[in-house]
Design a protein around this motif. Structure first.
Motif, PDB file in Angstrom:
ATOM      1  N   LEU A 102      65.000   2.841  -9.482  1.00 57.21           N
ATOM      2  CA  LEU A 102      63.691   2.288  -9.824  1.00 57.21           C
ATOM      3  C   LEU A 102      62.675   2.866  -8.867  1.00 57.21           C
ATOM      4  O   LEU A 102      62.871   2.848  -7.660  1.00 57.21           O
ATOM      5  CB  LEU A 102      63.673   0.769  -9.688  1.00 57.21           C
ATOM      6  N   VAL A 103      61.595   3.358  -9.421  1.00 50.72           N
ATOM      7  CA  VAL A 103      60.576   3.986  -8.607  1.00 50.72           C
ATOM      8  C   VAL A 103      59.245   3.358  -8.966  1.00 50.72           C
ATOM      9  O   VAL A 103      58.979   3.084 -10.127  1.00 50.72           O
ATOM     10  CB  VAL A 103      60.573   5.503  -8.894  1.00 50.72           C
ATOM     11  N   SER A 104      58.445   3.085  -7.959  1.00 49.38           N
ATOM     12  CA  SER A 104      57.158   2.457  -8.193  1.00 49.38           C
ATOM     13  C   SER A 104      56.109   3.547  -8.375  1.00 49.38           C
ATOM     14  O   SER A 104      55.927   4.379  -7.484  1.00 49.38           O
ATOM     15  CB  SER A 104      56.847   1.568  -6.999  1.00 49.38           C
ATOM     16  N   ARG A 107      49.811   3.189 -12.226  1.00 45.45           N
ATOM     17  CA  ARG A 107      49.481   3.220 -13.648  1.00 45.45           C
ATOM     18  C   ARG A 107      48.337   4.197 -13.899  1.00 45.45           C
ATOM     19  O   ARG A 107      47.507   4.442 -13.026  1.00 45.45           O
ATOM     20  CB  ARG A 107      49.034   1.829 -14.098  1.00 45.45           C
ATOM     21  N   ASN A 111      45.404   0.331 -12.704  1.00 46.92           N
ATOM     22  CA  ASN A 111      45.680  -1.094 -12.533  1.00 46.92           C
ATOM     23  C   ASN A 111      46.977  -1.343 -11.767  1.00 46.92           C
ATOM     24  O   ASN A 111      47.928  -1.875 -12.310  1.00 46.92           O
ATOM     25  CB  ASN A 111      45.781  -1.751 -13.903  1.00 46.92           C
ATOM     26  N   GLY A 112      47.015  -0.936 -10.535  1.00 45.02           N
ATOM     27  CA  GLY A 112      48.201  -1.218  -9.740  1.00 45.02           C
ATOM     28  C   GLY A 112      49.368  -0.308 -10.074  1.00 45.02           C
ATOM     29  O   GLY A 112      49.213   0.756 -10.678  1.00 45.02           O
ATOM     30  N   GLU A 113      50.543  -0.757  -9.678  1.00 48.59           N
ATOM     31  CA  GLU A 113      51.740   0.051  -9.854  1.00 48.59           C
ATOM     32  C   GLU A 113      52.764  -0.726 -10.656  1.00 48.59           C
ATOM     33  O   GLU A 113      52.660  -1.928 -10.809  1.00 48.59           O
ATOM     34  CB  GLU A 113      52.348   0.382  -8.488  1.00 48.59           C
ATOM     35  N   ALA A 114      53.760  -0.023 -11.167  1.00 50.86           N
ATOM     36  CA  ALA A 114      54.859  -0.697 -11.853  1.00 50.86           C
ATOM     37  C   ALA A 114      56.128   0.112 -11.622  1.00 50.86           C
ATOM     38  O   ALA A 114      56.073   1.300 -11.320  1.00 50.86           O
ATOM     39  CB  ALA A 114      54.575  -0.826 -13.334  1.00 50.86           C
ATOM     40  N   ASN A 115      57.257  -0.585 -11.749  1.00 51.04           N
ATOM     41  CA  ASN A 115      58.536   0.097 -11.584  1.00 51.04           C
ATOM     42  C   ASN A 115      58.869   0.911 -12.827  1.00 51.04           C
ATOM     43  O   ASN A 115      58.689   0.454 -13.943  1.00 51.04           O
ATOM     44  CB  ASN A 115      59.653  -0.919 -11.375  1.00 51.04           C
ATOM     45  N   ARG A 156      51.211   6.031 -19.895  1.00 54.80           N
ATOM     46  CA  ARG A 156      50.979   4.811 -19.119  1.00 54.80           C
ATOM     47  C   ARG A 156      50.886   5.052 -17.629  1.00 54.80           C
ATOM     48  O   ARG A 156      50.392   4.205 -16.904  1.00 54.80           O
ATOM     49  CB  ARG A 156      52.101   3.798 -19.395  1.00 54.80           C
ATOM     50  N   THR A 168      57.208  10.801  -5.075  1.00 55.62           N
ATOM     51  CA  THR A 168      58.110   9.679  -4.877  1.00 55.62           C
ATOM     52  C   THR A 168      59.159  10.080  -3.857  1.00 55.62           C
ATOM     53  O   THR A 168      59.514  11.260  -3.751  1.00 55.62           O
ATOM     54  CB  THR A 168      58.748   9.224  -6.204  1.00 55.62           C
ATOM     55  N   THR A 339      55.941  -4.015 -20.672  1.00 52.19           N
ATOM     56  CA  THR A 339      56.065  -5.138 -19.766  1.00 52.19           C
ATOM     57  C   THR A 339      57.295  -4.922 -18.927  1.00 52.19           C
ATOM     58  O   THR A 339      58.059  -3.982 -19.147  1.00 52.19           O
ATOM     59  CB  THR A 339      56.132  -6.473 -20.526  1.00 52.19           C
ATOM     60  N   MET A 340      57.485  -5.793 -17.941  1.00 48.39           N
ATOM     61  CA  MET A 340      58.636  -5.639 -17.084  1.00 48.39           C
ATOM     62  C   MET A 340      59.853  -6.192 -17.799  1.00 48.39           C
ATOM     63  O   MET A 340      59.850  -7.315 -18.260  1.00 48.39           O
ATOM     64  CB  MET A 340      58.415  -6.376 -15.779  1.00 48.39           C
ATOM     65  N   GLU A 347      59.559  -1.053 -16.142  1.00 49.58           N
ATOM     66  CA  GLU A 347      58.685  -1.133 -17.310  1.00 49.58           C
ATOM     67  C   GLU A 347      59.433  -0.699 -18.577  1.00 49.58           C
ATOM     68  O   GLU A 347      60.106   0.318 -18.580  1.00 49.58           O
ATOM     69  CB  GLU A 347      57.485  -0.224 -17.059  1.00 49.58           C
TER      70      GLU A 347
ATOM     71  N   LEU B  61      59.544   3.573  -2.252  1.00 47.61           N
ATOM     72  CA  LEU B  61      60.049   4.015  -3.558  1.00 47.61           C
ATOM     73  C   LEU B  61      59.826   2.943  -4.606  1.00 47.61           C
ATOM     74  O   LEU B  61      59.181   3.155  -5.618  1.00 47.61           O
ATOM     75  CB  LEU B  61      61.551   4.281  -3.464  1.00 47.61           C
ATOM     76  N   SER B  62      60.375   1.782  -4.354  1.00 48.33           N
ATOM     77  CA  SER B  62      60.170   0.626  -5.222  1.00 48.33           C
ATOM     78  C   SER B  62      60.894  -0.527  -4.570  1.00 48.33           C
ATOM     79  O   SER B  62      61.683  -0.338  -3.642  1.00 48.33           O
ATOM     80  CB  SER B  62      60.728   0.851  -6.624  1.00 48.33           C
ATOM     81  N   LEU B 246      53.795  -6.947 -15.042  1.00 51.72           N
ATOM     82  CA  LEU B 246      53.920  -7.625 -16.332  1.00 51.72           C
ATOM     83  C   LEU B 246      53.216  -6.862 -17.446  1.00 51.72           C
ATOM     84  O   LEU B 246      53.407  -7.152 -18.616  1.00 51.72           O
ATOM     85  CB  LEU B 246      53.348  -9.039 -16.245  1.00 51.72           C
TER      86      LEU B 246
END
Lengths: 393, 432
Positions: A102-104, A107, A111-115, A156, A168, A339-340, A347, B61-62, B246
């Motif tokens: 999983l890498v963050s 977006r 709007n922030g980050e997501a895995n 995305r 990363t 979504t998560m 994601e 990383l996450s 989310l």
């Protein structure tokens, strides 16, 4: 004798002003219900769509996601050359030891980050997943710090166009191309070479192993053999089954959809009841006349129930049409939802997927609301005393 | 008769319709308030008192990537850091439960009070937790849910580590925003998994809020360009980062709220038109008596806004009662059920069986809702622990009031125009 259906149909048309609002109200309820459930269906479909029936997936026992599973190189050697595994033309087993991390990532909209799930694939990994096709650029070349991003994720997340770089693990990865997972779970992934990924993320072991079986017999043998081997705390499942089990996220959408639909339909129920009462009230004389003409109480009752059902069914049809229209619009505009996932904590992207079953459920829902809502007004209509009803101005 | 009582009489002349209109508006407003609160919870989660002093350190990383345990000394030596503890997600499955319902973290028991001071436990419980290797503590909410008590043993199979650990419950804590987690010794996990030298995250407390930015920068730079780069951020930023994952769910809820409002407008506008259309003759008489269009508009407007506001009180007020005072809401529902039952009995006594037959199910429905509310007196019980707080803020109530008022105004426009346009003669001729 029952009243003719045309009587109800014409009544609905004549009083269109009062019925229109009810129809629209019910249509919205049905549309919301169908759309949210179709999101759940879309999520489940992406799970069900994933995998090749000839493949088996091997993960560590007890792990709930690929990224928390570990398979060491020693373990891989003990089962990597079993005779049940299919071979390619040069006699090499069709097997891919993958590493999922999983890498963050930031977006695209800032709007922030997501895995995001990054999958490092073995040399046969792409061949073992025939449903995935390249849509732009080229595949990654083993030994280079390159990645191929799913077209949907590329929209995305930032810096994912071919030729761009994203950072990363302290290192830069070059995007070599885009792939399309054919509405499968792979649409939510970024792919690269497994050994490159192990180096980049500093991992000793792999996460999962995908193997192609000679045939179904061999698959059963292989699973039995792995099960018996106590040195290998592994879980072997058909690849298709592994991904279709991952439906925890869609349950959330189902619960939300059902809650909303129930709550909204209670509101719609009151509104429908109001309309039908008004309709009965303004037709008192008419009902009296019908009774004098010889129609029984139960014919009147039935007639009003049918009318409520018709109004609601019209609303339901309109709701179905609206949701199907929105779905086509979303396909046309390339909308997607993300979504998560509660399974992988990364994601997932998915689309609306309206099934005939969902549409039928929505319609049924509408008709039930309509018939129940007109029950009390219909009883009232049926119980009107004839003489008083005729005298009514 | 004063104008006020005239309007009130008019609004209530058809009680059934007034009641149904109020109910349909109130259901929609209830839904709207619930959606807005959900949206707020998803955007702005509740905060602990100590949050302003806490920093979360995760792998750059996450969050799913581990950090080397050797980072501890380096972090501890940064000035302004008063306590550090590892915080490792265990991902244990309890018995055969499909979904993990409470989170478990491995940490340094001695640092519990220094870092998470909100967790309240008795002194002996603290002592027991600190001194026993396989001890764990569990939040009140989870403990109540599974009826855990001190001294109980439980076994959890990790989905992350290839181990199954047995624990003894040393204490039940409460007082944090989220009393659901289970905490145990990092050393116990390390021993069981063969001392791999990794932890999940670091959580630390800074001496004063002023130190926060400096400490965060110091940690981030301390491990820059190492094999395990970190991301240090305040507890708040960390939580918000979680919520940004989310994705489109927030847009989804926002658009559903819009649909709900739109449905509301439709329904109440049509009800209002219906109520006025029935009254064209009377309005014509009023006109003939010399009432002005403006006055007629005020009558209609006041009635429409009044109905919507009554819906607001029932719907939004009901939501507030249910989400913040579950018992109160349960009792209110039960007393409603009692009234309905009483009416039904009275109907039976008067031999009006069909009315009794209608009132009995209403009573039953209200009673079952009331019992449900009493048995789930707070939001975490209602949503099975998905939401911990579900605060109906004054702002949300204000917004709901605004929507209700706007609704009343919009709904009165069409009938008011129709009434204004109508000529006295044709109005007097109207039959229904």
């Amino acid at each position: 004798m029952a009243l003719p259906l045309t009587y109800n149909l014409r009544n609905v048309l004549v009083r269109w002003r009062a019925t229109l609002a009810t129809i629209l109200g019910i249509a919205l309820v049905v549309a919301v219900f169908i759309l949210i459930q179709s999101l759940a269906a879309g999520l489940e479909q992406s799970g069900r769509n994933t995998g090749d029936p000839r493949n088996l997936m091997i993960v560590r026992k007890g792990s709930t996601a690929e990224s928390s599973s570990q398979i060491s190189r020693e373990q891989l050697k003990t089962f990597g050359y079993l005779p049940q595994i299919a071979r390619d033309g040069r006699g090499r087993p069709l097997l891919s030891a993958d590493l999922t991390v999983l890498v963050s990532l930031p977006r695209a909209d800032g709007n922030g980050e997501a895995n995001v799930t990054v999958r490092g694939l073995g040399p046969m990994g792409i061949e073992l997943r025939p449903q995935v096709t390249l849509t732009a650029g080229r595949w990654f070349i083993p030994g280079r710090r390159e990645a191929v991003v799913s077209t949907k994720m590329a929209q995305r997340f930032a810096h994912c166009a071919p030729g761009q770089h994203f950072k990363t693990g302290g290192k830069e990865l070059t995007v070599a191309g885009w792939f399309d997972g054919g509405n499968s779970a792979f649409d939510s992934e970024i792919w690269m070479d497994a050994d490159e990924a192990r180096d980049l993320f500093d991992r000793e072991s792999y996460s999962s192993v995908l193997v192609r079986m000679m045939d179904t017999n061999a698959a059963a043998q292989f699973m039995g053999r792995m099960e018996k081997d106590r040195r290998l705390p592994m879980r072997v499942v058909p690849e298709v089954a592994y991904y279709s089990e991952q439906t925890r996220t869609s349950v959330v959408f189902k619960v939300i959809g059902t809650f909303l639909a129930v709550a909204m339909s209670v509101g719609a129920f009151f509104a429908a009841m109001n309309t039908m009462y008004a309709s009965v009230g303004s037709r008192t004389r008419e009902i009296g006349t019908l009774r004098v003409l010889g129609y029984r109480r139960r014919a009147i009752l039935l007639s009003f129930l049918v009318e409520g059902g018709i109004v609601a069914a019209l609303g339901g049809l309109l709701g179905c049409a609206t949701s199907v229209g929105l779905q086509s619009l979303s396909v046309f505009l390339g909308w997607q939802f993300g979504t998560m996932s509660f399974n992988t904590f990364s994601e997932v992207v998915f689309q609306f997927r309206i099934t005939p079953g969902l549409a039928a459920q929505g319609l049924l829902f509408a008709v039930v609301v309509g018939v129940l809502g007109s029950l009390l007004p219909a009883i009232r209509a049926a119980r009107l005393p004839v003489i008083a009803a005729l005298k009514e101005v | 008769m004063s104008i006020g009582s005239f309007i009130l009489k008019n609004a209530l002349r058809n009680r059934r319709r007034a009641l149904l209109s109020i109910l349909s508006v109130s259901v929609s407003l209830f839904l709207l308030v619930s959606l807005l609160v959900t949206l707020r919870e998803l955007t702005l989660p509740p905060e602990d008192m100590g949050a302003a002093l806490r920093v979360a350190v995760r792998s750059k990383l996450s969050i799913a990537n581990l950090l080397p345990a050797r980072q501890l000394n380096r972090i501890q030596s940064i000035p302004g850091v008063s306590a550090v503890t590892p915080f490792t997600w265990f991902g244990g499955k309890y018995k055969n439960e499909e979904n993990m319902t409470f989170a478990q973290f491995a940490m340094d028991a001695k640092k519990l009070r220094a870092v998470f001071g909100e967790a309240k436990m008795s002194e002996p419980e603290y002592k027991a937790f600190e001194s026993t290797r396989d001890a764990c503590i569990i939040g009140r909410v989870t403990a109540d849910k599974y009826q855990f008590k001190r001294g109980d043993r439980l076994s959890l199979e990790s989905s992350i580590y290839p181990v199954t650990l047995d624990f003894t419950i040393a204490g039940i804590y409460e007082g944090t925003v989220d009393d659901r987690n289970m905490l145990f010794h990092q050393e116990y996990l390390d021993e069981a998994s063969g001392n791999p030298g990794w932890v999940g995250m670091w959580w630390l407390r800074v001496a004063s809020p002023d130190d926060m930015p400096r400490v965060i920068t110091a940690i981030n730079t301390a491990f820059a360009n190492t094999s395990a780069e970190v991301r240090a951020e305040s507890e708040r930023a960390f939580q918000l980062g979680f919520l940004s994952m989310l994705g489109n769910v927030r847009v989804l809820i926002g658009s559903i709220s819009a649909v709900v409002v739109f449905t509301l407008v439709l329904v109440s506008a049509s009800t209002m038109s219906m109520a006025i259309r029935e009254r064209f003759r009377e309005l014509a008489i009023l006109k003939a008596l010399g009432f002005r269009r403006r006055e007629l508009f005020v009558f209609i407007l006041a009635e429409s806004v009044g109905l919507c506001l009554a819906g607001l009180v029932v719907g939004a007020g009901g939501a507030w009662l249910l989400f913040t005072h579950g018992y109160g809401a349960g009792l209110a529902l039960l007393s409603g059920a009692g009234v309905a039952l009483g009416v039904a009995l009275w109907n039976l006594f008067q031999k009006r069986f069909s009315q009794a037959a209608m009132n009995l199910p209403v009573s039953g429905l209200l009673a079952s809702l009331g019992i449900w509310a009493c048995r789930h007196p707070n939001i975490s019980k209602m949503t099975n622990g998905f939401f911990i707080t579900f605060e109906v803020t004054p702002k949300i109530l204000g917004l709901a009031a605004l929507v209700a008022t706007g609704l009343g105004i919009v709904a009165s426009i069409a009938p008011a125009i129709a009434a204004a346009r109508m000529s006295v003669v044709s109005g007097l001729k109207t039959l229904d």
